[in-house]
Design a protein around this motif. Structure first.
Motif, PDB file in Angstrom:
ATOM      1  N   LYS A   1       0.879  -1.169   0.000  1.00 22.93           N
ATOM      2  CA  LYS A   1       0.000   0.000   0.000  1.00 22.93           C
ATOM      3  C   LYS A   1       0.915   1.217   0.000  1.00 22.93           C
ATOM      4  CE  LYS A   1      -3.721   2.338   2.503  1.00 22.93           C
ATOM      5  NZ  LYS A   1      -4.726   2.188   3.552  1.00 22.93           N
ATOM      6  N   ASN A   2       0.791   2.025  -1.011  1.00 26.20           N
ATOM      7  CA  ASN A   2       1.641   3.204  -1.135  1.00 26.20           C
ATOM      8  C   ASN A   2       0.763   4.439  -1.033  1.00 26.20           C
ATOM      9  OD1 ASN A   2       3.165   5.428  -2.246  1.00 26.20           O
ATOM     10  ND2 ASN A   2       4.556   3.960  -3.190  1.00 26.20           N
ATOM     11  N   ILE A   3       0.999   5.211   0.033  1.00 29.58           N
ATOM     12  CA  ILE A   3       0.224   6.444   0.201  1.00 29.58           C
ATOM     13  C   ILE A   3       1.136   7.602  -0.179  1.00 29.58           C
ATOM     14  CG2 ILE A   3      -1.142   7.864   1.766  1.00 29.58           C
ATOM     15  CD1 ILE A   3      -1.277   5.406   3.622  1.00 29.58           C
ATOM     16  N   GLY A   4       0.816   8.249  -1.274  1.00 29.97           N
ATOM     17  CA  GLY A   4       1.636   9.367  -1.725  1.00 29.97           C
ATOM     18  C   GLY A   4       1.169  10.660  -1.084  1.00 29.97           C
ATOM     19  N   ASP A   5       2.138  11.453  -0.662  1.00 31.60           N
ATOM     20  CA  ASP A   5       1.841  12.763  -0.078  1.00 31.60           C
ATOM     21  C   ASP A   5       1.854  13.774  -1.222  1.00 31.60           C
ATOM     22  OD1 ASP A   5       1.972  15.302   1.102  1.00 31.60           O
ATOM     23  OD2 ASP A   5       2.991  14.511   2.873  1.00 31.60           O
ATOM     24  N   SER A   6       0.694  14.128  -1.675  1.00 33.21           N
ATOM     25  CA  SER A   6       0.575  14.950  -2.882  1.00 33.21           C
ATOM     26  C   SER A   6       0.859  16.422  -2.641  1.00 33.21           C
ATOM     27  CB  SER A   6      -0.845  14.798  -3.442  1.00 33.21           C
ATOM     28  OG  SER A   6      -1.047  15.625  -4.546  1.00 33.21           O
ATOM     29  N   GLY A   7       0.955  16.803  -1.338  1.00 33.71           N
ATOM     30  CA  GLY A   7       0.981  18.234  -1.077  1.00 33.71           C
ATOM     31  C   GLY A   7      -0.430  18.768  -1.284  1.00 33.71           C
ATOM     32  N   ALA A   8      -0.547  20.061  -1.471  1.00 31.74           N
ATOM     33  CA  ALA A   8      -1.869  20.683  -1.458  1.00 31.74           C
ATOM     34  C   ALA A   8      -2.594  20.622  -2.790  1.00 31.74           C
ATOM     35  CB  ALA A   8      -1.731  22.141  -1.003  1.00 31.74           C
ATOM     36  N   TYR A   9      -1.894  20.247  -3.829  1.00 38.31           N
ATOM     37  CA  TYR A   9      -2.500  20.186  -5.162  1.00 38.31           C
ATOM     38  C   TYR A   9      -1.920  19.003  -5.911  1.00 38.31           C
ATOM     39  CZ  TYR A   9      -3.980  24.946  -4.133  1.00 38.31           C
ATOM     40  OH  TYR A   9      -4.555  26.047  -3.543  1.00 38.31           O
ATOM     41  N   SER A  10      -2.538  18.731  -7.052  1.00 41.34           N
ATOM     42  CA  SER A  10      -2.005  17.693  -7.917  1.00 41.34           C
ATOM     43  C   SER A  10      -1.166  18.398  -8.967  1.00 41.34           C
ATOM     44  CB  SER A  10      -3.175  16.940  -8.568  1.00 41.34           C
ATOM     45  OG  SER A  10      -2.685  15.935  -9.415  1.00 41.34           O
ATOM     46  N   GLN A  11       0.148  18.281  -8.838  1.00 37.24           N
ATOM     47  CA  GLN A  11       1.042  19.112  -9.639  1.00 37.24           C
ATOM     48  C   GLN A  11       0.917  18.818 -11.128  1.00 37.24           C
ATOM     49  OE1 GLN A  11       3.085  21.724  -8.653  1.00 37.24           O
ATOM     50  NE2 GLN A  11       3.289  21.946 -10.861  1.00 37.24           N
ATOM     51  N   TYR A  12       0.742  19.876 -11.863  1.00 36.41           N
ATOM     52  CA  TYR A  12       0.550  19.783 -13.309  1.00 36.41           C
ATOM     53  C   TYR A  12       1.886  19.683 -14.011  1.00 36.41           C
ATOM     54  CZ  TYR A  12      -1.362  21.252 -17.834  1.00 36.41           C
ATOM     55  OH  TYR A  12      -1.739  21.324 -19.145  1.00 36.41           O
ATOM     56  N   PRO A  13       2.173  18.858 -14.982  1.00 34.78           N
ATOM     57  CA  PRO A  13       1.233  17.989 -15.694  1.00 34.78           C
ATOM     58  C   PRO A  13       1.229  16.524 -15.272  1.00 34.78           C
ATOM     59  CG  PRO A  13       3.232  18.133 -16.966  1.00 34.78           C
ATOM     60  CD  PRO A  13       3.458  18.940 -15.710  1.00 34.78           C
ATOM     61  N   TRP A  14       2.167  16.118 -14.411  1.00 33.17           N
ATOM     62  CA  TRP A  14       2.256  14.680 -14.152  1.00 33.17           C
ATOM     63  C   TRP A  14       1.225  14.199 -13.154  1.00 33.17           C
ATOM     64  CZ3 TRP A  14       4.767  13.627 -18.146  1.00 33.17           C
ATOM     65  CH2 TRP A  14       5.801  14.463 -18.573  1.00 33.17           C
ATOM     66  N   SER A  15       0.706  15.104 -12.389  1.00 28.01           N
ATOM     67  CA  SER A  15      -0.273  14.848 -11.329  1.00 28.01           C
ATOM     68  C   SER A  15       0.412  14.358 -10.068  1.00 28.01           C
ATOM     69  CB  SER A  15      -1.325  13.807 -11.749  1.00 28.01           C
ATOM     70  OG  SER A  15      -0.840  12.488 -11.556  1.00 28.01           O
TER      71      SER A  15
ATOM     72  N   ASN B   1       3.367 -13.133  -7.744  1.00 25.56           N
ATOM     73  CA  ASN B   1       2.080 -12.742  -7.175  1.00 25.56           C
ATOM     74  C   ASN B   1       2.216 -11.379  -6.519  1.00 25.56           C
ATOM     75  OD1 ASN B   1       0.804 -15.467  -7.559  1.00 25.56           O
ATOM     76  ND2 ASN B   1       2.530 -16.023  -6.244  1.00 25.56           N
ATOM     77  N   ILE B   2       1.399 -10.459  -7.005  1.00 28.94           N
ATOM     78  CA  ILE B   2       1.551  -9.106  -6.461  1.00 28.94           C
ATOM     79  C   ILE B   2       0.203  -8.417  -6.396  1.00 28.94           C
ATOM     80  CG2 ILE B   2       2.073  -8.131  -8.749  1.00 28.94           C
ATOM     81  CD1 ILE B   2       4.000  -6.197  -7.267  1.00 28.94           C
ATOM     82  N   SER B   3      -0.004  -7.682  -5.322  1.00 34.97           N
ATOM     83  CA  SER B   3      -1.180  -6.821  -5.294  1.00 34.97           C
ATOM     84  C   SER B   3      -0.741  -5.493  -4.689  1.00 34.97           C
ATOM     85  CB  SER B   3      -2.310  -7.443  -4.458  1.00 34.97           C
ATOM     86  OG  SER B   3      -1.964  -7.438  -3.097  1.00 34.97           O
ATOM     87  N   PHE B   4      -1.288  -4.436  -5.220  1.00 38.94           N
ATOM     88  CA  PHE B   4      -0.965  -3.158  -4.600  1.00 38.94           C
ATOM     89  C   PHE B   4      -2.163  -2.226  -4.595  1.00 38.94           C
ATOM     90  CE2 PHE B   4      -0.658  -0.823  -8.528  1.00 38.94           C
ATOM     91  CZ  PHE B   4       0.144  -1.514  -9.423  1.00 38.94           C
ATOM     92  N   GLU B   5      -2.106  -1.361  -3.593  1.00 42.32           N
ATOM     93  CA  GLU B   5      -3.091  -0.290  -3.442  1.00 42.32           C
ATOM     94  C   GLU B   5      -2.337   1.018  -3.594  1.00 42.32           C
ATOM     95  OE1 GLU B   5      -5.074  -1.477   0.481  1.00 42.32           O
ATOM     96  OE2 GLU B   5      -5.930   0.496  -0.028  1.00 42.32           O
ATOM     97  N   THR B   6      -2.879   1.883  -4.372  1.00 40.47           N
ATOM     98  CA  THR B   6      -2.262   3.204  -4.511  1.00 40.47           C
ATOM     99  C   THR B   6      -3.234   4.233  -3.979  1.00 40.47           C
ATOM    100  OG1 THR B   6      -1.382   2.385  -6.606  1.00 40.47           O
ATOM    101  CG2 THR B   6      -1.078   4.713  -6.117  1.00 40.47           C
ATOM    102  N   VAL B   7      -2.762   5.015  -3.043  1.00 38.01           N
ATOM    103  CA  VAL B   7      -3.609   6.054  -2.451  1.00 38.01           C
ATOM    104  C   VAL B   7      -2.846   7.362  -2.556  1.00 38.01           C
ATOM    105  CG1 VAL B   7      -4.653   6.877  -0.306  1.00 38.01           C
ATOM    106  CG2 VAL B   7      -4.624   4.417  -0.832  1.00 38.01           C
ATOM    107  N   VAL B   8      -3.502   8.402  -2.996  1.00 38.08           N
ATOM    108  CA  VAL B   8      -2.833   9.697  -3.035  1.00 38.08           C
ATOM    109  C   VAL B   8      -3.650  10.679  -2.223  1.00 38.08           C
ATOM    110  CG1 VAL B   8      -1.963  11.569  -4.478  1.00 38.08           C
ATOM    111  CG2 VAL B   8      -1.848   9.204  -5.286  1.00 38.08           C
TER     112      VAL B   8
END
Lengths: 291, 164, 793
Positions: free
Chosen positions: C317-331, C351-358
């Motif tokens: 499970k990877n929780i990305g710290d996006s900061g206050a906005y989704s930076q343009y253009p890569w998000s 065998n792999i499973s992942f959760e992506t949370v931003v």
């Protein structure tokens, strides 16, 4: 960032600087090397309305031999002091401390006096002042007096210097001729402010007992501190690693550290003890080669 | 409003007389009043070293110097190193050894190393690293800069000149 | 997919470690960065930026500031919004944009967010005026940690969203639960990586001027001049044909300057509004506060092992710290999505499973920075592998060898559907071990005679390179990312390469000229590369994501080959030979086997342009010596290994790096010296991330270390020499067999460092494995002090 505006005066002498200070008082700051002050002004953290530049008075860098020590004019650059043959001969511990200050580009302009008045508790020169029983010659338009270094540092970046006073010169006293000394600090990169630092001087008597001990810590409180509690345990004793480890425990009595982005207060306390043991041990081994 | 003050100084051998606001930093004076933009500004708090120039032969941070403090002094900047477009041995050593990538930190490094090599003509790699520690570089990882300084030292020794 | 062209050049320029042609100008101080470009009458801009991390703007008082005698203009959202549209949507269609406004309005969401722009005669005065602006804020709780911002009762940073989590996705391949239940060992850890800044030595800067002919010229310290031009056109409603964007000499970018920032739109807009040139040069404090941040993730990494070290499953499970906005253009997905899609690395994890949370927080937004996503993602995987190795009483080498994709398995599609083209991982690892005396060092006692602890650590990486469309897609970003290059030969036989790629330190003026010279058969000095200026280049997406060798080099090969073929056709006619019998080398065209039957390239070029009697009929062969070709390459995956020797002081936690070894396989290299430079620079940044760099925010969202004093990047004594070696397994698919090389070290060096630390502490009760970056003296002591054993000395 760019500094806010100020009126600029170029002092031709210390007397002239004092005159200007007496007129502008609280609105004015003395500018010597500017390596701390200008950085603060660029960040607009310092906004003096008047700057009195003493960096170009006659012979700003001057170092004189005196009987009980070496007198350094406050406007002497750190680089000049670091390379001065008299300083290298009589106060090698001061040279070692100077070599730890920032980088040579900063030392080419930063002054001995400026660093002392800046009073950053993690910096080397205030600590060396305590280690070497320094005396500060202070002048205002109406007064000249001498203050011991141990009375000079009040708290973080704050000294006993009044707004109309200038630090004129520093007398660093020479420790006993047969002494050994050492300086240890932890910094994250070369040239950074110390996270913690410890300096020690030891001299032995003819029976090999400790006759003289000075231990100073920096980066562990709001000012540099002299660990008299540690020194007391050493004087009159035969030095050994065990004695040093025992004595070093007492640094906890002078450490009053804070946590910051780098390390915790606990780290500073623990490492102050470790570095004190190392400084004492190295100082001792240097006495044995000196004698 | 603060009155401007006169300044007289020499930069790269040319004398200049100007009137400036006292708060004008030497870095800005060199770059914008004299149009010598080879000296760069990377932090304005004396840490990165990009702004390093020589003042009376000594490397100092021009961002931590008010221009008025340079009154009567001789300043040397990166523009003084080449001779009519011919690279100095120090500059050449950097070229041969890829001692730069984006080049922004390079002027400060060249001026610092020029002075360093004059005082230390036979430095070890460790001594060079120590001397370089006051100039930050984000591109090279410093290795190739050290190689460049070693090469410059060797070139100076073999050509019999102390100056790089 | 087309087969790569076989470059026919005789004299080899590709592979030559030649010195760079751009250097003399830089060394003489003549190269012009944004702040060096002087236009008469330029005014300067300083921004009034938020001093609160999360607050409503109740009142903005500008009168005091406007009364300043030198105040020319103050602009805010009120004036600006009239002329602009919104940004392009992000590249992922399902993603809610969460775009940063040009000027904050109503609310601020991070310290440093732009509220107003002051225009004045100088930066000094502009800052005086900024000081006079007053704001009344109504503060709101600020979030520094994603796990706080994710709480159900957290205050919404963007009130039009339902949560501060604006993206959540999952993926699964194989039977992860079964793998975990059958495993001999499962290691589960939470890893947090620090927030850092690419911190190039040159900060950002923008200058803009509106010409008498209603054209707009914008200089920006950017990695993407063409896309910036298009974005300015769309967002400011100005026709793209009238816009010229120039990236002059750029002092480092590292991905940070491969974004579109509000300042890059505000300055052109102001120039158009007031019809005077304006300039903004970022200072370092602004930079650390408001240039995009990177690398901060919270990763829950679980790996299932058999006791022989085989990895049978991964759950992330990877929780990305996006900061206050989704930076343009890569998000704001750029870290976590890239990390998860690259999670298997060099290994055959079935065998792999992942959760992506931003999740949003109240800091400057997160963007791309060298090794994007992978620095954090690989670190998490590798620290769990290192811990498992210690628990299974194996060296990490054994786990590597057990799980590596084998040389004969390429092309190999991983369990996350990335197809690696080629490599020989075992060979690279061996090389690194041999160069670093890994095994011998492991046999020595950990304690040195002066009370320190020695350690050696090794790491291996697979780096996805050349972000054209396919690499981007394999990383989870369905974007269109091709570039074009134009190659022209003029009547004197000299060659101009117009590129959409642009250097910010990589030496593209040299490397692209090397490729053109060899492909065309002309001397290196006869080639000039024009890049960075949309008036003279060719449309390209820019230089980032290790793409310029492949995409820049590849499109040069294609265009230069077209010109070469045209030249040979014309020469064949003029020389009365068969084109197939002709060779071109260093500017001479000759009949193979009869070198005295020759003409120069310059002669043929002149004839082409100026001699219609000698050249072939123009209806048969067009008398042009120019070609524009695009390239959107297949994905190519580089690989390599690092080893680091350290000595550690167990009483202070201070780590000294004694040796660094770097081995890289980036396929065929255009200029090995340039590649060495990338390896060494990358290693330094990787060590910065691993040892020193952390942007530290307090609970109220204030940045505690907004200066180089306390935000520390490596200096020359932080690291020793970096011993480099190259292994070459060309890509079978890309033009030139090139692969990218820029980011490598950021996937590996900090891992090798932590592994060295683990090794140094291996005699303590443990295993002691750091699950954070950076690792300063404090973190080392924290690791040591968690042990029950008395400290070894």
């Amino acid at each position: 960032m760019k500094p806010a505006n100020f009126e600029y005066f170029r002092a031709t002498s210390i007397d002239h600087a004092c005159e200007l200070l007496s007129v502008h008082g609280d609105d004015a700051k003395i500018l010597a090397g500017g390596q701390s002050l200008i950085a603060a002004m660029n960040y607009r953290l310092a906004r003096p309305q008047v700057l009195i530049d003493i960096s170009n008075i006659d012979n700003p860098s001057e170092i004189t031999d005196e009987i009980n020590g070496i007198r350094v004019k406050a406007t002497t650059t750190q680089a000049v002091a670091e390379h001065d043959p008299v300083v290298r001969d009589r106060l090698p511990m001061l040279v070692d401390a100077l070599e730890h200050i920032a980088h040579f580009q900063i030392r080419n302009k930063g002054t001995v006096g400026g660093s002392i008045v800046n009073a950053d508790p993690a910096s080397e020169l205030p600590a060396m002042s305590l280690l070497l029983d320094a005396e500060y010659e202070i002048q205002s338009a109406s007064n000249k007096h001498v203050m011991a270094a141990e009375d000079f540092f009040i708290t973080y970046m704050t000294t006993a210097l009044q707004s109309d006073e200038v630090l004129v010169s520093i007398l660093f006293k020479e420790p006993p001729k047969n002494c050994g000394w050492a300086l240890h600090e932890v910094a994250r990169r070369a040239g950074d402010y110390a996270l913690v630092g410890s300096a020690a001087i030891i001299a032995l008597d003819d029976d090999g007992k400790c006759a003289y001990a000075r231990v100073v810590l920096f980066g562990v409180a709001s000012t540099p501190v002299r660990a008299k509690e540690v020194e007391e345990l050493l004087v009159g004793q035969i030095c050994s690693d065990e004695l040093f480890e025992e004595a070093a425990k007492r640094v906890s009595e002078v450490v009053d550290a804070e946590s910051d982005v780098h390390v915790t207060d606990e780290y500073r306390g623990n490492v102050a003890e470790v570095l004190t043991v190392r400084s004492l041990a190295d100082a001792l081994s240097r006495t044995q080669t000196a004698s | 409003m603060v009155d401007k003050q006169k300044i007289h100084l020499t930069v790269n051998g040319t004398a200049y007389d100007r009137e400036i606001e006292p708060r004008t930093l030497l870095s800005d004076f060199i770059r914008h009043h004299l149009d010598l933009t080879g000296t760069h500004v990377g932090c304005e708090h004396g840490i990165c070293g990009s702004c390093t120039i020589l003042m009376d032969g000594l490397p100092v941070r021009s961002c931590l110097t008010f221009a008025l403090q340079a009154e009567g002094k001789a300043i040397e900047t990166i523009e003084s190193l080449d001779t009519n477009g011919e690279l100095s041995p120090l500059q050449n050593a950097f070229w041969e050894n890829q001692g730069l990538q984006c080049g922004f930190c390079t002027p400060g490094i060249l001026m610092s190393m020029k002075a360093f090599l004059e005082d230390n003509p036979k430095p070890t790699r460790d001594e060079i690293r120590e001397a370089l520690s006051g100039n930050l570089c984000r591109c090279t990882g410093y290795h190739d800069i050290v190689d460049s300084v070693v090469a410059a030292a060797e070139a100076a020794l073999s050509s019999g000149t102390a100056k790089a | 997919m087309k087969k790569p062209i076989e470059i026919a050049g005789v004299t080899k320029h590709i592979g030559v470690p030649r010195k760079r042609s751009e250097d003399p100008q830089i060394l003489m101080g003549q190269a012009k960065y944004v702040d060096d470009i002087k236009l008469p009458g330029t005014l300067e801009v300083a921004f009034f930026r938020s001093t609160h991390a999360h607050a409503r703007i109740k009142k903005l008082k500008l009168d005091g500031a406007k009364k300043h005698p030198d105040c020319i203009h103050i602009f805010t959202n009120e004036e600006f919004s009239a002329g602009a549209t919104t940004f392009f949507p992000n590249t992922r269609g399902t993603l809610h944009p969460v775009l940063m406004p040009f000027f904050a309005h109503g609310k601020v969401r991070f310290v440093g967010e732009i509220i107003a722009a002051v225009v004045a005669p100088s930066r000094y005065i502009a800052e005086d005026i900024v000081d006079l602006i007053e704001v009344e804020y109504a503060t709101l709780p600020a979030y520094n940690d994603v796990e706080d911002a994710m709480q159900p009762d957290a205050v919404l940073i963007h009130e039009d969203l339902e949560s501060n989590v604006y993206y959540a996705d999952s993926f699964s391949n194989g039977d992860v639960d079964k793998a975990f239940s059958e495993a001999d060992l499962v290691v589960s850890e939470k890893i947090t990586t620090g927030r850092t800044s690419a911190a190039p030595m040159e900060t950002r800067g923008v200058m803009a001027t509106w010409g008498w002919d209603d054209t707009l010229t914008v200089w920006s310290s950017t990695q993407m001049p063409y896309p910036l031009r298009t974005s300015i056109a769309v967002n400011l409603g100005i026709s793209e044909q009238t816009i010229r964007v120039v990236a002059p000499t750029v002092g480092g970018g590292f991905g940070q300057k491969a974004h579109f920032f509000p300042e890059e739109f505000i300055l052109p807009w102001i120039a158009k509004e007031i019809k005077q040139p304006v300039k903004w040069i970022e200072d370092r404090r602004e930079h650390l506060l408001s240039a995009s941040h990177a690398k901060q993730c919270t990763i829950y990494m679980n790996i299932a092992f058999m006791k022989d070290g085989t990895m049978v499953g991964m759950k992330i499970k990877n929780i990305g710290d996006s900061g206050a906005y989704s930076q343009y253009p890569w998000s704001g997905l750029i870290e976590s999505v890239a990390a998860n899609n690259g999670a298997p690395g060099a290994f055959t994890v079935p065998n792999i499973s992942f959760e992506t949370v931003v999740c949003l927080t109240n800091k400057m937004s997160t963007g791309a920075y060298r090794g994007v996503g992978w620095s954090a993602g690989c670190y998490a995987r590798e620290m769990v592998m290192t811990k498992a190795a210690r628990l299974l009483d194996l060296d990490i080498i054994e786990i590597y060898r057990k799980n590596f994709i084998r040389h004969d398995e390429f092309p190999y599609t991983t369990s996350t559907n990335q197809t690696y083209d080629s490599g020989d991982y075992h060979k690279v690892l061996e090389k690194c071990m041999e160069m670093s005396d890994y095994e011998d060092t492991k046999k020595q006692p950990r304690s040195t005679k002066d009370g320190k602890l020695r350690g050696v650590g090794i790491a291996f990486f697979v780096e996805q390179t050349n972000w054209g469309s396919r690499s981007a897609e394999e990383s989870g970003f369905p974007a269109t990312l091709h570039d074009t290059t134009t190659v022209e030969m003029d009547p004197t036989g000299k060659v101009t390469v117009r590129s959409g790629q642009f250097s910010h330190g990589q030496g593209l003026k040299t490397t692209l000229a090397q490729v053109a010279a060899e492909t065309l058969g002309v001397p290196f000095d006869d080639v000039v590369v024009l890049d960075g200026d949309t008036a003279t280049g060719a449309y390209g997406m820019g230089t980032f994501a290790s793409r310029s060798a492949v995409i820049g080099g590849g499109s040069v090969i294609r265009a230069a080959t077209d010109v070469r073929n045209k030249l040979l056709t014309i020469a064949a006619h003029v020389m009365e030979a068969n084109a197939a019998d002709l060779e071109i080398d260093e500017g001479k065209i000759y009949v193979k086997g009869s070198p005295d039957r020759s003409m120069t390239v310059a002669e043929i070029a002149y004839i082409t342009y100026y001699d219609r009697f000698t050249r072939p009929d123009e209806d048969e062969v067009e008398p042009t010596l120019t070609a524009t070709r695009h390239y959107d390459p297949p994905a190519a995956y580089a690989n390599g290994s690092h080893a680091i020797h350290i000595e550690l002081d167990p009483q202070t936690g201070k780590v000294d790096i004694k040796r660094i070894v770097a081995v890289e396989d980036c396929g065929n290299m255009i200029n090995p010296k340039v590649v060495d430079g990338q390896m060494r620079g990358g290693a330094s940044q990787g060590l910065g991330m691993g040892l020193l760099e952390s942007l530290d925010y307090d609970e109220s969202g204030q940045l505690k270390n907004a200066s180089f004093m306390d935000f520390m990047i490596p200096n020359a004594t932080t690291l020793p020499d970096i011993e480099c070696a190259h292994i070459v397994t060309p890509s079978p698919y890309t033009e030139g067999g090139f692969k990218g090389a820029g980011e490598a070290a950021m996937l590996s060096v900090h891992i090798a460092l932590s592994n060295a630390l683990v090794d140094a502490l291996s005699e303590y009760d443990g295993p002691l494995v750091p699950m954070v970056t950076p690792i300063g003296p404090q973190q080392v002591m924290d690791l040591i002090n968690n042990t029950n054993q008395p400290q070894a000395r």
